[in-house]
Structure formats: C-alpha cells, structure tokens
Design a protein around this motif. Structure first.
Motif, PDB file in Angstrom:
ATOM      1  N   VAL A 157      29.553  21.200  45.220  1.00  0.00           N
ATOM      2  CA  VAL A 157      29.941  21.749  43.924  1.00  0.00           C
ATOM      3  C   VAL A 157      29.199  23.061  43.793  1.00  0.00           C
ATOM      4  O   VAL A 157      27.983  23.122  44.017  1.00  0.00           O
ATOM      5  CB  VAL A 157      29.604  20.793  42.762  1.00  0.00           C
ATOM      6  N   GLY A 158      29.959  24.109  43.458  1.00  0.00           N
ATOM      7  CA  GLY A 158      29.353  25.417  43.324  1.00  0.00           C
ATOM      8  C   GLY A 158      29.573  26.006  41.943  1.00  0.00           C
ATOM      9  O   GLY A 158      30.638  25.811  41.338  1.00  0.00           O
ATOM     10  N   ARG A 159      28.569  26.709  41.449  1.00  0.00           N
ATOM     11  CA  ARG A 159      28.677  27.441  40.188  1.00  0.00           C
ATOM     12  C   ARG A 159      29.312  28.793  40.495  1.00  0.00           C
ATOM     13  O   ARG A 159      28.800  29.553  41.314  1.00  0.00           O
ATOM     14  CB  ARG A 159      27.299  27.632  39.566  1.00  0.00           C
ATOM     15  N   VAL A 160      30.445  29.077  39.880  1.00  0.00           N
ATOM     16  CA  VAL A 160      31.153  30.326  40.139  1.00  0.00           C
ATOM     17  C   VAL A 160      30.313  31.493  39.627  1.00  0.00           C
ATOM     18  O   VAL A 160      29.900  31.509  38.461  1.00  0.00           O
ATOM     19  CB  VAL A 160      32.544  30.326  39.482  1.00  0.00           C
ATOM     20  N   VAL A 161      30.055  32.460  40.508  1.00  0.00           N
ATOM     21  CA  VAL A 161      29.270  33.631  40.120  1.00  0.00           C
ATOM     22  C   VAL A 161      30.110  34.906  40.111  1.00  0.00           C
ATOM     23  O   VAL A 161      29.709  35.892  39.487  1.00  0.00           O
ATOM     24  CB  VAL A 161      28.014  33.810  41.004  1.00  0.00           C
ATOM     25  N   ALA A 162      31.265  34.908  40.789  1.00  0.00           N
ATOM     26  CA  ALA A 162      32.124  36.101  40.777  1.00  0.00           C
ATOM     27  C   ALA A 162      33.526  35.739  41.235  1.00  0.00           C
ATOM     28  O   ALA A 162      33.720  34.795  42.003  1.00  0.00           O
ATOM     29  CB  ALA A 162      31.548  37.185  41.676  1.00  0.00           C
ATOM     30  N   ARG A 163      34.480  36.497  40.726  1.00  0.00           N
ATOM     31  CA  ARG A 163      35.876  36.446  41.165  1.00  0.00           C
ATOM     32  C   ARG A 163      36.270  37.892  41.462  1.00  0.00           C
ATOM     33  O   ARG A 163      36.432  38.680  40.539  1.00  0.00           O
ATOM     34  CB  ARG A 163      36.765  35.844  40.082  1.00  0.00           C
ATOM     35  N   VAL A 164      36.388  38.218  42.737  1.00  0.00           N
ATOM     36  CA  VAL A 164      36.584  39.597  43.169  1.00  0.00           C
ATOM     37  C   VAL A 164      38.064  39.839  43.499  1.00  0.00           C
ATOM     38  O   VAL A 164      38.624  39.136  44.338  1.00  0.00           O
ATOM     39  CB  VAL A 164      35.716  39.902  44.412  1.00  0.00           C
ATOM     40  N   PRO A 165      38.708  40.822  42.854  1.00  0.00           N
ATOM     41  CA  PRO A 165      40.105  41.129  43.183  1.00  0.00           C
ATOM     42  C   PRO A 165      40.248  41.529  44.652  1.00  0.00           C
ATOM     43  O   PRO A 165      39.439  42.299  45.177  1.00  0.00           O
ATOM     44  CB  PRO A 165      40.452  42.303  42.267  1.00  0.00           C
ATOM     45  N   ALA A 166      41.277  40.989  45.312  1.00  0.00           N
ATOM     46  CA  ALA A 166      41.560  41.297  46.720  1.00  0.00           C
ATOM     47  C   ALA A 166      43.066  41.173  46.931  1.00  0.00           C
ATOM     48  O   ALA A 166      43.561  40.108  47.309  1.00  0.00           O
ATOM     49  CB  ALA A 166      40.792  40.362  47.638  1.00  0.00           C
ATOM     50  N   GLY A 167      43.820  42.240  46.654  1.00  0.00           N
ATOM     51  CA  GLY A 167      45.268  42.194  46.774  1.00  0.00           C
ATOM     52  C   GLY A 167      45.844  41.182  45.812  1.00  0.00           C
ATOM     53  O   GLY A 167      45.504  41.185  44.623  1.00  0.00           O
TER      54      GLY A 167
END
Length: 169
Positions: free
Chosen positions: A126-136
């Motif tokens: 289980v991971g704590r989301v730290v970033a959502r990076v746009p990629a196409g």
C-alpha cells in the motif's frame, strides 16, 4: 502535451514502432487498486517500477481514459499487487473493460488505509500517493510505500508478446 516523431518517421510509423518494441519487452504483471467513490477500482499494470529505496517509492502509469482513473485521481493511497503465474485469469479480469473486477471469483478484503487488497498474490504493497505526473494520455503515479506483505509463494506472472505467460527454465 504532444510529441513529434523523430525526423524521417511519420506519426503512425512511430506508434507502430513503439508498440512493436514493447511487445518484445517482458514485464512483470501487477494489479493496482484504489478505494473509489462508487466502490473499489482496479486495473492490470505492466508499468510498475521501483523508484527509490529511501524513502521506499514506486511508480506506475494509468490511462486517463480508463475506468479506474477517477478513483486513482483522488485516492490518497493505492494498492499494488504482484501477481503469480497461477493468476492469469485475475490479470485478464482486471485488464478487461466492463468486467466486474471485484465480484466472484476475485477474493479481496479491505486493507490498510481502506485500500482493496487482493488475496493469494505473491506480494502486496500500500502506497501513499505523492504525485500524479502528466505523461501524454496517461499519468505516472508516484507512491511512498507504507504497508505491505511478501508472504505469497510461487513464480511471477509476465506479460510478453501480447499475452500473459510465466518464466521458462
């Protein structure tokens, strides 16, 4: 963000080249899960990667057009499940559009941070989301590992040449 193919190669040719090359790349198979507003969400991923050991961090890609993206887009935590070669049907279920991914025969429970955890996998995190990076047309999600278990046994499931397969000796 749009990309331009290298000089001398057309967009359709670049797309075909990309797909052909990655069909030859064997990848481990994981299922990513998240708690969504309308129940659990999840999808099969072959883009899982280790990013950092300190802190322990991983990444995966998710299409913004996928049915799981709305849940992943707002989730504080995600589940990452490493599948065994005995779980080809589970991988196919989570890859199939419109499938009832969490209905029978999928065995799962609510895990740490409320994240859906699949039973019978080789390992889960289980991971704590730290970033959502746009990629196409995707987002690369970065998550710091906060819980997990690697007690499962067996050999890993792979994806190669457009199908799920196992290791060969």
């Amino acid at each position: 963000m749009t990309t331009t193919p290298a000089p001398g190669i057309s967009r359709p040719a670049a797309d075909d080249l990309f797909r052909s090359v990655f069909r030859r790349h064997a990848a481990g198979v994981a299922v990513i899960t998240a708690r969504g507003g309308n129940g659990p969400a999840g999808f099969t991923a072959t883009s899982l990667a280790s990013v950092s050991a300190d802190p322990p961090m991983l990444s995966f890609g998710v299409g913004t057009g996928s049915s799981s993206w709305p849940a992943v887009a707002i989730a504080g935590h995600v589940g990452v499940h490493i599948l065994g070669e005995h779980q080809r049907e589970l991988a196919a279920t989570f890859a199939r559009r419109g499938a009832d991914r969490f209905g029978p025969p999928t065995a799962w429970r609510e895990g740490p941070e409320g994240v859906p955890v699949l039973d019978g996998v080789l390992a889960w995190l289980v991971g704590r989301v730290v970033a959502r990076v746009p990629a196409g047309d995707h987002r690369v999600v970065l998550a710091e590992v906060v819980h997990g278990d690697f007690a499962g046994s067996g050999r890993p499931l792979l994806y190669h040449q457009g199908r799920f397969t196992g290791l060969r000796d």
